[in-house]
Design a protein around this motif. Sequence first.
Motif, PDB file in Angstrom:
ATOM      1  N   VAL A  62       3.699  21.136 -18.000  1.00 45.83           N
ATOM      2  CA  VAL A  62       4.242  22.037 -16.981  1.00 45.83           C
ATOM      3  C   VAL A  62       3.914  23.484 -17.351  1.00 45.83           C
ATOM      4  CG1 VAL A  62       6.351  22.847 -15.907  1.00 45.83           C
ATOM      5  CG2 VAL A  62       6.063  20.438 -16.387  1.00 45.83           C
ATOM      6  N   PHE A  63       4.064  23.784 -18.645  1.00 45.07           N
ATOM      7  CA  PHE A  63       3.772  25.140 -19.106  1.00 45.07           C
ATOM      8  C   PHE A  63       2.317  25.496 -18.808  1.00 45.07           C
ATOM      9  CE2 PHE A  63       3.483  28.834 -21.582  1.00 45.07           C
ATOM     10  CZ  PHE A  63       4.742  29.211 -21.980  1.00 45.07           C
ATOM     11  N   VAL A  64       1.409  24.527 -18.981  1.00 42.57           N
ATOM     12  CA  VAL A  64      -0.006  24.803 -18.723  1.00 42.57           C
ATOM     13  C   VAL A  64      -0.223  25.226 -17.277  1.00 42.57           C
ATOM     14  CG1 VAL A  64      -2.266  23.729 -18.554  1.00 42.57           C
ATOM     15  CG2 VAL A  64      -0.883  23.374 -20.560  1.00 42.57           C
ATOM     16  N   PHE A  65       0.526  24.615 -16.353  1.00 46.18           N
ATOM     17  CA  PHE A  65       0.381  25.034 -14.959  1.00 46.18           C
ATOM     18  C   PHE A  65       0.774  26.490 -14.781  1.00 46.18           C
ATOM     19  CE2 PHE A  65       0.272  20.522 -13.858  1.00 46.18           C
ATOM     20  CZ  PHE A  65      -0.811  20.573 -13.013  1.00 46.18           C
ATOM     21  N   PHE A  66       1.882  26.867 -15.438  1.00 47.21           N
ATOM     22  CA  PHE A  66       2.310  28.269 -15.347  1.00 47.21           C
ATOM     23  C   PHE A  66       1.240  29.189 -15.931  1.00 47.21           C
ATOM     24  CE2 PHE A  66       6.723  26.536 -15.183  1.00 47.21           C
ATOM     25  CZ  PHE A  66       7.036  27.070 -13.957  1.00 47.21           C
ATOM     26  N   VAL A  67       0.693  28.787 -17.087  1.00 43.59           N
ATOM     27  CA  VAL A  67      -0.313  29.640 -17.728  1.00 43.59           C
ATOM     28  C   VAL A  67      -1.529  29.795 -16.830  1.00 43.59           C
ATOM     29  CG1 VAL A  67      -1.844  29.891 -19.706  1.00 43.59           C
ATOM     30  CG2 VAL A  67       0.454  29.042 -20.044  1.00 43.59           C
ATOM     31  N   MET A  68      -1.952  28.697 -16.199  1.00 46.71           N
ATOM     32  CA  MET A  68      -3.148  28.778 -15.347  1.00 46.71           C
ATOM     33  C   MET A  68      -2.894  29.675 -14.140  1.00 46.71           C
ATOM     34  SD  MET A  68      -5.038  25.094 -15.535  1.00 46.71           S
ATOM     35  CE  MET A  68      -3.920  24.271 -14.474  1.00 46.71           C
ATOM     36  N   THR A  69      -1.681  29.529 -13.549  1.00 48.37           N
ATOM     37  CA  THR A  69      -1.354  30.363 -12.386  1.00 48.37           C
ATOM     38  C   THR A  69      -1.382  31.838 -12.762  1.00 48.37           C
ATOM     39  OG1 THR A  69       0.202  28.604 -11.901  1.00 48.37           O
ATOM     40  CG2 THR A  69       0.264  30.543 -10.495  1.00 48.37           C
ATOM     41  N   VAL A  70      -0.712  32.136 -13.891  1.00 50.15           N
ATOM     42  CA  VAL A  70      -0.639  33.526 -14.309  1.00 50.15           C
ATOM     43  C   VAL A  70      -2.024  34.051 -14.660  1.00 50.15           C
ATOM     44  CG1 VAL A  70       0.170  34.992 -16.174  1.00 50.15           C
ATOM     45  CG2 VAL A  70       1.746  33.500 -15.025  1.00 50.15           C
ATOM     46  N   ALA A  71      -2.847  33.199 -15.301  1.00 48.71           N
ATOM     47  CA  ALA A  71      -4.191  33.644 -15.667  1.00 48.71           C
ATOM     48  C   ALA A  71      -4.996  33.975 -14.418  1.00 48.71           C
ATOM     49  CB  ALA A  71      -4.892  32.580 -16.495  1.00 48.71           C
ATOM     50  N   ALA A  72      -4.780  33.194 -13.347  1.00 51.68           N
ATOM     51  CA  ALA A  72      -5.502  33.483 -12.106  1.00 51.68           C
ATOM     52  C   ALA A  72      -5.063  34.832 -11.545  1.00 51.68           C
ATOM     53  CB  ALA A  72      -5.242  32.378 -11.090  1.00 51.68           C
ATOM     54  N   ALA A  73      -3.751  35.076 -11.554  1.00 49.78           N
ATOM     55  CA  ALA A  73      -3.256  36.363 -11.058  1.00 49.78           C
ATOM     56  C   ALA A  73      -3.806  37.503 -11.888  1.00 49.78           C
ATOM     57  CB  ALA A  73      -1.728  36.376 -11.094  1.00 49.78           C
ATOM     58  N   GLU A  74      -3.845  37.278 -13.202  1.00 49.19           N
ATOM     59  CA  GLU A  74      -4.336  38.316 -14.101  1.00 49.19           C
ATOM     60  C   GLU A  74      -5.814  38.571 -13.865  1.00 49.19           C
ATOM     61  OE1 GLU A  74      -2.162  38.843 -18.271  1.00 49.19           O
ATOM     62  OE2 GLU A  74      -3.826  37.450 -18.296  1.00 49.19           O
ATOM     63  N   ALA A  75      -6.565  37.495 -13.619  1.00 54.11           N
ATOM     64  CA  ALA A  75      -7.998  37.654 -13.366  1.00 54.11           C
ATOM     65  C   ALA A  75      -8.227  38.478 -12.112  1.00 54.11           C
ATOM     66  CB  ALA A  75      -8.658  36.290 -13.235  1.00 54.11           C
ATOM     67  N   ALA A  76      -7.404  38.225 -11.072  1.00 57.92           N
ATOM     68  CA  ALA A  76      -7.577  38.989  -9.831  1.00 57.92           C
ATOM     69  C   ALA A  76      -7.391  40.470 -10.088  1.00 57.92           C
ATOM     70  CB  ALA A  76      -6.579  38.495  -8.785  1.00 57.92           C
ATOM     71  N   VAL A  77      -6.291  40.816 -10.788  1.00 63.69           N
ATOM     72  CA  VAL A  77      -6.017  42.222 -11.060  1.00 63.69           C
ATOM     73  C   VAL A  77      -7.078  42.814 -11.986  1.00 63.69           C
ATOM     74  CG1 VAL A  77      -4.405  43.758 -12.221  1.00 63.69           C
ATOM     75  CG2 VAL A  77      -3.569  42.065 -10.638  1.00 63.69           C
ATOM     76  N   GLY A  78      -7.439  42.033 -13.020  1.00 62.96           N
ATOM     77  CA  GLY A  78      -8.376  42.552 -14.009  1.00 62.96           C
ATOM     78  C   GLY A  78      -9.741  42.829 -13.420  1.00 62.96           C
ATOM     79  N   LEU A  79     -10.247  41.889 -12.622  1.00 64.04           N
ATOM     80  CA  LEU A  79     -11.572  42.102 -12.030  1.00 64.04           C
ATOM     81  C   LEU A  79     -11.524  43.278 -11.057  1.00 64.04           C
ATOM     82  CD1 LEU A  79     -12.752  38.449 -11.573  1.00 64.04           C
ATOM     83  CD2 LEU A  79     -13.477  40.101 -13.263  1.00 64.04           C
ATOM     84  N   ALA A  80     -10.400  43.430 -10.330  1.00 62.80           N
ATOM     85  CA  ALA A  80     -10.280  44.582  -9.430  1.00 62.80           C
ATOM     86  C   ALA A  80     -10.365  45.883 -10.217  1.00 62.80           C
ATOM     87  CB  ALA A  80      -8.965  44.507  -8.664  1.00 62.80           C
ATOM     88  N   ILE A  81      -9.693  45.917 -11.384  1.00 58.55           N
ATOM     89  CA  ILE A  81      -9.725  47.133 -12.196  1.00 58.55           C
ATOM     90  C   ILE A  81     -11.151  47.392 -12.683  1.00 58.55           C
ATOM     91  CG2 ILE A  81      -8.995  48.088 -14.416  1.00 58.55           C
ATOM     92  CD1 ILE A  81      -6.280  46.750 -13.932  1.00 58.55           C
TER      93      ILE A  81
END
Lengths: 102, 477
Positions: A62-81
């Motif tokens: 279950v934790f892995v799902f949370f990590v993947m979701t958050v990593a996707a959100a982080e990737a969106a913000v990071g690539l935008a920056i």
Amino acid sequence: MNSIPIEYYLILSAFMFSIGVTGVLIRRNAIVVFMSIELMLNSANLTLVAFSSYLGNPIGQVFVFFVMTVAAAEAAVGLAIIIAIFRNKLTVNIDEINIFKW
Amino acid sequence: MPQTTNEYLLILPFLVLSAGIIVSLCVELFFRKGKELLPYLSIALFLIVAYLSVGQIYEKNVLFGGMLITGGIPAIFNLLFAAAGVLVMLNSIGFLKKYGFYHGEFYLLTQLSVLGMMLMAGSGDLVTVFLGLELMSIPFYVLVGMNRKKVSANEAAMKYFLLGAFATGFIVYGIALIYGIMGNTSLIDLTENFYIYSENIIFITGFILILIGFSFKIAAFPFHMWVPDVYQGAATNVTGLMSTMGKSAAFSVIFILLTAVFMNDAGSKLGNYFAVIATLSMLYGSIVALSQNNLKRMLAYSSISHAGYMAIGLAAGNKAALAGIMFYLAAYTFMNLGAFGIISIIEGEEDKQTDLNSYAGLAKRFPFLAGMMALIMFALAGIPPMAGFFGKYYVFISAIQSNMTWLALVGILSSVISVYFYLRVVVYMYFKEPGEEISVKSDYSAYAAVIFAGILILSLGLFPDTFLSVIEYIISV
């Protein structure tokens, strides 16, 4: 059928984590640094899944799902920056992005 | 489960803020004048959160199968976040209009990050810690880089993002290792059996990886490289937000992780880790700040050394230290918000007026602002009647109680060094002739924020016992 021992997973993920840390510290391209960070997160995911299957409880997965979701959100913000800085400076090399000095 | 409805009542602060975020999003989206309204909506939300949290201070509850804890220390942190949020909002109303990044998203992202901080402070499980941390950090990355036409903001955002995500990597890997040893991610289990688990080498490795990750977030020495650049490059009100509330939230998680250590008054092997971090941060921050001419950058280095003072308490690891650090965090939050508030009033387009020279002779032009700045600088330096003094005092006392007198002495030495660069600002304001004319647009809400910060600093300094006795009562229960 014998399953793969837990140690193999742990050694592999520790190795992946080290590659990620080394990549962040020595690579100079912001995109590559970011990829190395993703590698660190994925090594943590591998550890979590391995432990989860070894211990026979689902918390790790279950934790892995949370990590993947958050990593996707982080990737969106990071690539935008990174795109924003590329528009202004036409480079994503960390050594050339250096207005601030002490 | 008769408890179920009750649980939703107890997380009302979270629910109100979440609902407020959705309402803010709709207001921003559907009304042309929406962003005029948003700061007031945010202030109202934060005041409701503060009101609800005050009611919870004395009743501690573990909710949702141990995922979330309300009341007690989390409630005090929620109160702190809400109060600081109100100050940041007041400060931002005029500031955003002045410097051309007037977007309604600022308010939305601030609310989101405060929700993340509240989750961090109230977490009872490593899952909640991780989600709260990311809910706080991701809006911060965006806020730092929000002024996307400005190269310095871009650069700050990129550095903050890369190092913040790097820290997240450490934290997640640490959580994975801890999960493997404990078989669950409950922080309650971790607290109860901390001394049994800490015999295990993999557990300690994971624990230290998590602490390293949070050392990035509190801006302690070997992990500080992003701090000066990000604090200088971000818009001043955003700097105020993340230098104070972000640091408090990271400390709240460290408290939860180390509850076992604090409650047993026992210290631990980890004391050495924190002692090293504290010494290096204090001395590095104070010494490098001596050579800074940019006020934002100087405050960034001072923030590193303040993280060091607070880490003294973590090294001491007893109940007095816990109370001392909480007091210090409250004092530090209001001091820094006041200081950044004044900087945001004085700075002009493109941050030209953040150098010390812009402050020369300020007392003649703006006696009120100069007076407040002097008050805040005295407080940051730790001159007695102000809040900063008692913060340092309680932390040093706790170190002496744990037989770490040398650490307290290093702390005092570092405070003495730091007096120089804080008072240099006062000297510039009162004893230098004004240089070239600076243009300052009047901004009444920002003045209000500075005045509130000043009142809070003075009242924390004059009546430290009131606040401290509440914390000590909660800890002793």
